[in-house]
Enzyme design. Sequence first.
Site, PDB file in Angstrom:
ATOM      1  N   ASP A   1      39.993 -31.487 -25.366  1.00 40.93           N
ATOM      2  CA  ASP A   1      39.136 -32.424 -26.118  1.00 40.93           C
ATOM      3  C   ASP A   1      38.222 -31.765 -27.147  1.00 40.93           C
ATOM      4  OD1 ASP A   1      40.359 -33.967 -24.207  1.00 40.93           O
ATOM      5  OD2 ASP A   1      38.543 -34.956 -23.510  1.00 40.93           O
TER       6      ASP A   1
ATOM      7  N   GLU B   1      40.876 -37.113 -25.922  1.00 37.30           N
ATOM      8  CA  GLU B   1      40.546 -38.400 -25.318  1.00 37.30           C
ATOM      9  C   GLU B   1      40.533 -39.427 -26.441  1.00 37.30           C
ATOM     10  OE1 GLU B   1      36.964 -38.316 -23.006  1.00 37.30           O
ATOM     11  OE2 GLU B   1      36.925 -40.482 -22.718  1.00 37.30           O
TER      12      GLU B   1
ATOM     13  N   LYS C   1      44.979 -38.778 -24.034  1.00 39.66           N
ATOM     14  CA  LYS C   1      44.697 -39.263 -22.687  1.00 39.66           C
ATOM     15  C   LYS C   1      43.621 -40.340 -22.716  1.00 39.66           C
ATOM     16  CE  LYS C   1      41.507 -35.410 -21.803  1.00 39.66           C
ATOM     17  NZ  LYS C   1      40.235 -36.127 -21.675  1.00 39.66           N
TER      18      LYS C   1
ATOM     19  N   LYS D   1      39.256 -39.079 -18.420  1.00 40.59           N
ATOM     20  CA  LYS D   1      38.663 -37.746 -18.499  1.00 40.59           C
ATOM     21  C   LYS D   1      39.687 -36.703 -18.061  1.00 40.59           C
ATOM     22  CE  LYS D   1      34.833 -39.914 -19.401  1.00 40.59           C
ATOM     23  NZ  LYS D   1      34.627 -40.256 -20.840  1.00 40.59           N
TER      24      LYS D   1
ATOM     25  N   VAL E   1      35.854 -28.921 -23.916  1.00 42.92           N
ATOM     26  CA  VAL E   1      34.582 -29.615 -23.641  1.00 42.92           C
ATOM     27  C   VAL E   1      34.868 -30.969 -22.994  1.00 42.92           C
ATOM     28  CG1 VAL E   1      33.415 -28.477 -25.548  1.00 42.92           C
ATOM     29  CG2 VAL E   1      34.524 -30.692 -25.947  1.00 42.92           C
ATOM     30  N   THR E   2      33.837 -31.510 -22.282  1.00 46.18           N
ATOM     31  CA  THR E   2      32.723 -30.749 -21.769  1.00 46.18           C
ATOM     32  C   THR E   2      33.092 -30.238 -20.381  1.00 46.18           C
ATOM     33  OG1 THR E   2      31.619 -32.670 -20.768  1.00 46.18           O
ATOM     34  CG2 THR E   2      31.041 -32.135 -23.050  1.00 46.18           C
TER      35      THR E   2
ATOM     36  N   CYS F   1      35.442 -33.636 -18.740  1.00 52.96           N
ATOM     37  CA  CYS F   1      36.900 -33.635 -18.893  1.00 52.96           C
ATOM     38  C   CYS F   1      37.556 -32.342 -18.416  1.00 52.96           C
ATOM     39  CB  CYS F   1      37.258 -33.932 -20.347  1.00 52.96           C
ATOM     40  SG  CYS F   1      36.771 -35.610 -20.824  1.00 52.96           S
TER      41      CYS F   1
ATOM     42  N   GLN G   1      33.840 -21.131  -1.945  1.00 52.03           N
ATOM     43  CA  GLN G   1      34.762 -21.201  -0.804  1.00 52.03           C
ATOM     44  C   GLN G   1      36.110 -20.535  -1.117  1.00 52.03           C
ATOM     45  OE1 GLN G   1      34.264 -25.040   1.604  1.00 52.03           O
ATOM     46  NE2 GLN G   1      33.578 -25.718  -0.400  1.00 52.03           N
TER      47      GLN G   1
END
Lengths: 230, 230
Positions: A32, A80, A137, A140, A165-166, A170, A210
């Site tokens: 994006d 987007e 798309k 997001k 971004v951002t 997204c 994790q």
Amino acid sequence: MIKKTFGEMLTVNALPYQFLLPVEHTAVIMIDMQRDFILPGGFGETLGNDVSQLTSAVKVAHSLLYWCRRKGIRVIHTKEAHAPDLSDCPPAKRNRGKPKLRIGDAGSMGRILIDGEEGSDFVPELSPLPGELVIVKPGKGAFYATKLDQFLKDNKITHLLFGGVTTEVCVQTTMREANDRGYECMLVEDATASYFPAFKEATLAMIRAQGGIVGWTAPLALIMSAKSLI
Amino acid sequence: MIKKTFGEMLTVNALPYQFLLPVEHTAVIMIDMQRDFILPGGFGETLGNDVSQLTSAVKVAHSLLYWCRRKGIRVIHTKEAHAPDLSDCPPAKRNRGKPKLRIGDAGSMGRILIDGEEGSDFVPELSPLPGELVIVKPGKGAFYATKLDQFLKDNKITHLLFGGVTTEVCVQTTMREANDRGYECMLVEDATASYFPAFKEATLAMIRAQGGIVGWTAPLALIMSAKSLI
């Protein structure tokens, strides 16, 4: 000129631990990098965001794409954007919040987030080259309601680099979709940005927590200086 | 005893602004309240996580489900679990990190994250009631590779409440998927928890940023005391 060595495996000193990058099976997804999100006077700024936060990531993203193209790593761009009749824009999305301008309204660079309008196009320095896939798309995430997953599988892509971004919207959403689908993902830290630096930092930390529950992160310099196993 | 008033619309003083909750078209999705993530001695703890961070959310989640059932709001439970032969577990997921135990290994409550094993089952106080949908999901997001979206559409559900664990991983991922699909989403702040409180707070902030770019958040007390428009 593409210098592609089949079977080349790069070892990147990423976080939380070393990322093995099989050049032949890797793609970069640039998320994006559109004028309306990045340029002064665009949609992002009308929403009250500080677009200057994104400037340095555009430069690094340009270097990332240059390096990927030289390596023969496939380049994919997402944007987007919606159909002019908004048939692919959920009412919940268009009606959310209290912005000055909504999707489909006339902005300073054409209708906001409508495919084909100037504002929805990429910033000039990150324009796709001929032959590079562009994913348009409605959400997001770049996997929802697109052909991205099928394209990656058809091309035997198993590893993904991310910029754009951002970071927390997204980029994060797409990276989480990719992770669920079994791709090994690395976010290029300085090739992504948010209007809110604290959100970018939190997203990077969540990705590597994790044992890399979503994937890896590394700055571009560490990727470009990665050693090859063969 | 279900007290369902058709057409009832609740007004919740949520953040970033008022959330309108049409009772008839709302479901609650309780994410991954499984023994292996929550109980001492389970998989989550073997990964080095502080499971005591999740205790209070279990209690609030119980109250949330009780309230939803009384209201006639449909209750959906998700669990992250794989087939015994691991055919639905991407190698990238099983091999990630350097944990003591991996998915499918024998843990203190049966094989880790295998559907049907004790550890993958829900904590007793949040067991599904007969007739409530249970989504078994291979990813962090509950929409990928499941029938959730179709079920919601078939039942004319447009609004979703979320609780469960962990906030920034499975809850956030699912809420982002739902948002892209056009659902109006609210995360119940005290019915969700993370092993890392800072990640929970960052996720709540990301959800409500930019006019509710992912959705809304509110504590359970504000939902239970919401006024009805009719």
